[in-house]
Design a protein around this motif. Structure first.
Motif, PDB file in Angstrom:
ATOM      1  N   GLN A  25       0.832  -1.204   0.000  1.00 13.15           N
ATOM      2  CA  GLN A  25       0.000   0.000   0.000  1.00 13.15           C
ATOM      3  C   GLN A  25       0.871   1.261   0.000  1.00 13.15           C
ATOM      4  OE1 GLN A  25      -3.574   0.087  -0.034  1.00 13.15           O
ATOM      5  NE2 GLN A  25      -3.127  -1.999  -0.663  1.00 13.15           N
ATOM      6  N   LEU A  26       1.907   1.267   0.843  1.00 15.56           N
ATOM      7  CA  LEU A  26       2.806   2.419   0.903  1.00 15.56           C
ATOM      8  C   LEU A  26       3.570   2.589  -0.408  1.00 15.56           C
ATOM      9  CD1 LEU A  26       4.156   1.991   4.535  1.00 15.56           C
ATOM     10  CD2 LEU A  26       2.716   3.866   3.714  1.00 15.56           C
ATOM     11  N   GLU A  27       4.050   1.499  -0.975  1.00 13.91           N
ATOM     12  CA  GLU A  27       4.776   1.577  -2.239  1.00 13.91           C
ATOM     13  C   GLU A  27       3.895   2.146  -3.352  1.00 13.91           C
ATOM     14  OE1 GLU A  27       6.163  -2.433  -2.807  1.00 13.91           O
ATOM     15  OE2 GLU A  27       7.918  -2.115  -1.521  1.00 13.91           O
ATOM     16  N   ALA A  28       2.630   1.731  -3.390  1.00  3.63           N
ATOM     17  CA  ALA A  28       1.711   2.252  -4.411  1.00  3.63           C
ATOM     18  C   ALA A  28       1.493   3.751  -4.226  1.00  3.63           C
ATOM     19  CB  ALA A  28       0.382   1.501  -4.351  1.00  3.63           C
ATOM     20  N   GLU A  29       1.349   4.187  -2.993  1.00  2.86           N
ATOM     21  CA  GLU A  29       1.156   5.616  -2.730  1.00  2.86           C
ATOM     22  C   GLU A  29       2.422   6.402  -3.060  1.00  2.86           C
ATOM     23  OE1 GLU A  29      -1.018   8.905  -2.080  1.00  2.86           O
ATOM     24  OE2 GLU A  29      -1.804   6.861  -2.094  1.00  2.86           O
ATOM     25  N   ILE A  30       3.568   5.850  -2.740  1.00  2.00           N
ATOM     26  CA  ILE A  30       4.853   6.487  -3.059  1.00  2.00           C
ATOM     27  C   ILE A  30       4.973   6.663  -4.568  1.00  2.00           C
ATOM     28  CG2 ILE A  30       7.338   5.991  -3.120  1.00  2.00           C
ATOM     29  CD1 ILE A  30       6.931   4.877  -0.194  1.00  2.00           C
ATOM     30  N   ALA A  31       4.605   5.651  -5.324  1.00  2.00           N
ATOM     31  CA  ALA A  31       4.658   5.747  -6.794  1.00  2.00           C
ATOM     32  C   ALA A  31       3.696   6.824  -7.291  1.00  2.00           C
ATOM     33  CB  ALA A  31       4.324   4.395  -7.419  1.00  2.00           C
ATOM     34  N   ARG A  32       2.487   6.867  -6.714  1.00  2.00           N
ATOM     35  CA  ARG A  32       1.508   7.894  -7.116  1.00  2.00           C
ATOM     36  C   ARG A  32       2.044   9.298  -6.861  1.00  2.00           C
ATOM     37  NH1 ARG A  32      -2.224   3.937  -5.600  1.00  2.00           N
ATOM     38  NH2 ARG A  32      -2.345   4.528  -3.431  1.00  2.00           N
ATOM     39  N   ARG A  33       2.863   9.453  -5.838  1.00  2.00           N
ATOM     40  CA  ARG A  33       3.418  10.767  -5.501  1.00  2.00           C
ATOM     41  C   ARG A  33       4.609  11.138  -6.367  1.00  2.00           C
ATOM     42  NH1 ARG A  33       1.790  11.977   0.002  1.00  2.00           N
ATOM     43  NH2 ARG A  33      -0.204  10.928   0.202  1.00  2.00           N
ATOM     44  N   GLY A  34       5.055  10.218  -7.217  1.00  2.00           N
ATOM     45  CA  GLY A  34       6.129  10.521  -8.150  1.00  2.00           C
ATOM     46  C   GLY A  34       7.540  10.240  -7.660  1.00  2.00           C
ATOM     47  N   TYR A  35       7.677   9.646  -6.484  1.00  2.00           N
ATOM     48  CA  TYR A  35       9.016   9.281  -6.024  1.00  2.00           C
ATOM     49  C   TYR A  35       9.574   8.161  -6.898  1.00  2.00           C
ATOM     50  CZ  TYR A  35       8.198  11.889  -1.670  1.00  2.00           C
ATOM     51  OH  TYR A  35       7.951  12.867  -0.741  1.00  2.00           O
ATOM     52  N   ARG A  36      10.888   8.133  -7.021  1.00  2.00           N
ATOM     53  CA  ARG A  36      11.546   7.123  -7.855  1.00  2.00           C
ATOM     54  C   ARG A  36      12.319   6.089  -7.030  1.00  2.00           C
ATOM     55  NH1 ARG A  36      10.392   8.805 -12.626  1.00  2.00           N
ATOM     56  NH2 ARG A  36      10.410  10.955 -13.282  1.00  2.00           N
ATOM     57  N   ARG A  37      12.515   6.400  -5.758  1.00  2.00           N
ATOM     58  CA  ARG A  37      13.306   5.517  -4.892  1.00  2.00           C
ATOM     59  C   ARG A  37      12.669   5.488  -3.509  1.00  2.00           C
ATOM     60  NH1 ARG A  37      17.945   7.115  -1.556  1.00  2.00           N
ATOM     61  NH2 ARG A  37      19.170   5.278  -1.013  1.00  2.00           N
ATOM     62  N   ILE A  38      12.791   4.331  -2.853  1.00  2.00           N
ATOM     63  CA  ILE A  38      12.321   4.167  -1.478  1.00  2.00           C
ATOM     64  C   ILE A  38      13.529   3.786  -0.626  1.00  2.00           C
ATOM     65  CG2 ILE A  38      10.761   2.937   0.064  1.00  2.00           C
ATOM     66  CD1 ILE A  38       9.097   2.228  -2.488  1.00  2.00           C
ATOM     67  N   TYR A  39      13.664   4.439   0.499  1.00  2.00           N
ATOM     68  CA  TYR A  39      14.772   4.211   1.421  1.00  2.00           C
ATOM     69  C   TYR A  39      14.180   3.912   2.789  1.00  2.00           C
ATOM     70  CZ  TYR A  39      18.721   5.347   4.487  1.00  2.00           C
ATOM     71  OH  TYR A  39      19.700   5.299   5.455  1.00  2.00           O
ATOM     72  N   LEU A  40      14.872   3.093   3.568  1.00  2.00           N
ATOM     73  CA  LEU A  40      14.441   2.828   4.939  1.00  2.00           C
ATOM     74  C   LEU A  40      15.617   2.330   5.740  1.00  2.00           C
ATOM     75  CD1 LEU A  40      14.033  -0.492   5.742  1.00  2.00           C
ATOM     76  CD2 LEU A  40      12.535  -0.241   3.782  1.00  2.00           C
ATOM     77  N   THR A  41      15.484   2.417   7.042  1.00  2.00           N
ATOM     78  CA  THR A  41      16.437   1.768   7.943  1.00  2.00           C
ATOM     79  C   THR A  41      15.632   0.972   8.957  1.00  2.00           C
ATOM     80  OG1 THR A  41      16.522   3.648   9.479  1.00  2.00           O
ATOM     81  CG2 THR A  41      18.205   3.568   7.742  1.00  2.00           C
ATOM     82  N   THR A  42      16.210  -0.118   9.385  1.00  2.00           N
ATOM     83  CA  THR A  42      15.632  -0.894  10.466  1.00  2.00           C
ATOM     84  C   THR A  42      16.758  -1.245  11.424  1.00  2.00           C
ATOM     85  OG1 THR A  42      14.134  -2.707  11.024  1.00  2.00           O
ATOM     86  CG2 THR A  42      15.816  -3.174   9.357  1.00  2.00           C
ATOM     87  N   GLY A  43      16.390  -1.550  12.644  1.00  2.00           N
ATOM     88  CA  GLY A  43      17.391  -1.754  13.680  1.00  2.00           C
ATOM     89  C   GLY A  43      17.960  -3.159  13.736  1.00  2.00           C
ATOM     90  N   PRO A  44      19.054  -3.304  14.459  1.00  2.00           N
ATOM     91  CA  PRO A  44      19.743  -4.589  14.553  1.00  2.00           C
ATOM     92  C   PRO A  44      18.959  -5.651  15.321  1.00  2.00           C
ATOM     93  CG  PRO A  44      20.703  -3.032  16.082  1.00  2.00           C
ATOM     94  CD  PRO A  44      19.728  -2.261  15.234  1.00  2.00           C
ATOM     95  N   ARG A  45      17.965  -5.245  16.063  1.00  2.00           N
ATOM     96  CA  ARG A  45      17.180  -6.196  16.857  1.00  2.00           C
ATOM     97  C   ARG A  45      15.805  -6.443  16.235  1.00  2.00           C
ATOM     98  NH1 ARG A  45      19.198  -3.107  22.088  1.00  2.00           N
ATOM     99  NH2 ARG A  45      21.283  -3.962  22.128  1.00  2.00           N
TER     100      ARG A  45
END
Length: 165
Positions: free
Chosen positions: A104-124
């Motif tokens: 759902q988030l990826e589809a909305e990101i595409a609708r907004r015109g972004y070309r890349r998705i970035y994220l960080t997650t923790g070691p635990r």
């Protein structure tokens, strides 16, 4: 039994977002330290505009009237959205809701015109690493951070045909 599932795009202080932020605060404090209250304060210190149109969004998945999952994104730079706060309620895990939220988030990101998705997650958070890897995200070199030791950064490029202009 048929489950009624709806996706709501809400503001950070909307009552539907309350369970997401409260449970994330407990989860993060258990894994990384601090009290749930301190972590909740950190989660809500972001300006509301970060997770609001036109550059961001916060969505909550509701099944049979109860919030069960959610997530958000904010602008990282002109071409990149940053995923934040991907959450599935403790009692609802292992049902594919995390993947559903991501889609759902990826589809909305595409609708907004972004070309890349970035994220960080923790070691635990090995289950988060598994989710992002299974969803086609590429692991980037570990990012050393004093407060947690390191974080796992990931990226994914939005397919050209998915980007709205």
């Amino acid at each position: 039994m048929t489950v009624s599932r709806n996706v709501f795009h809400v503001g950070q202080h909307d009552p539907l977002a309350g369970p997401l932020l409260a449970e994330l605060a407990i989860e993060y404090s258990t894994r990384y330290g601090g009290t749930p209250g301190e972590v909740h304060a950190e989660l809500t210190e972001y300006p509301v505009s970060h997770f609001a149109p036109p550059h961001g969004d916060l969505l909550v998945v509701v099944e049979d009237g109860e919030p069960v999952a959610g997530g958000a994104f904010q602008r990282f730079d002109a071409e990149t959205a940053e995923l934040k706060r991907i959450w599935t309620a403790q009692g609802q895990r292992r049902r594919g809701l995390g993947r559903f939220v991501l889609e759902q988030l990826e589809a909305e990101i595409a609708r907004r015109g972004y070309r890349r998705i970035y994220l960080t997650t923790g070691p635990r958070q090995p289950e988060a690493v598994a989710l992002y890897t299974a969803a086609g995200y590429t692991a980037l070199p570990l990012d050393v951070r004093e407060e947690v030791g390191y974080v796992h950064p990931f990226e994914k490029f939005v397919p050209a045909q998915a980007v709205s202009v």
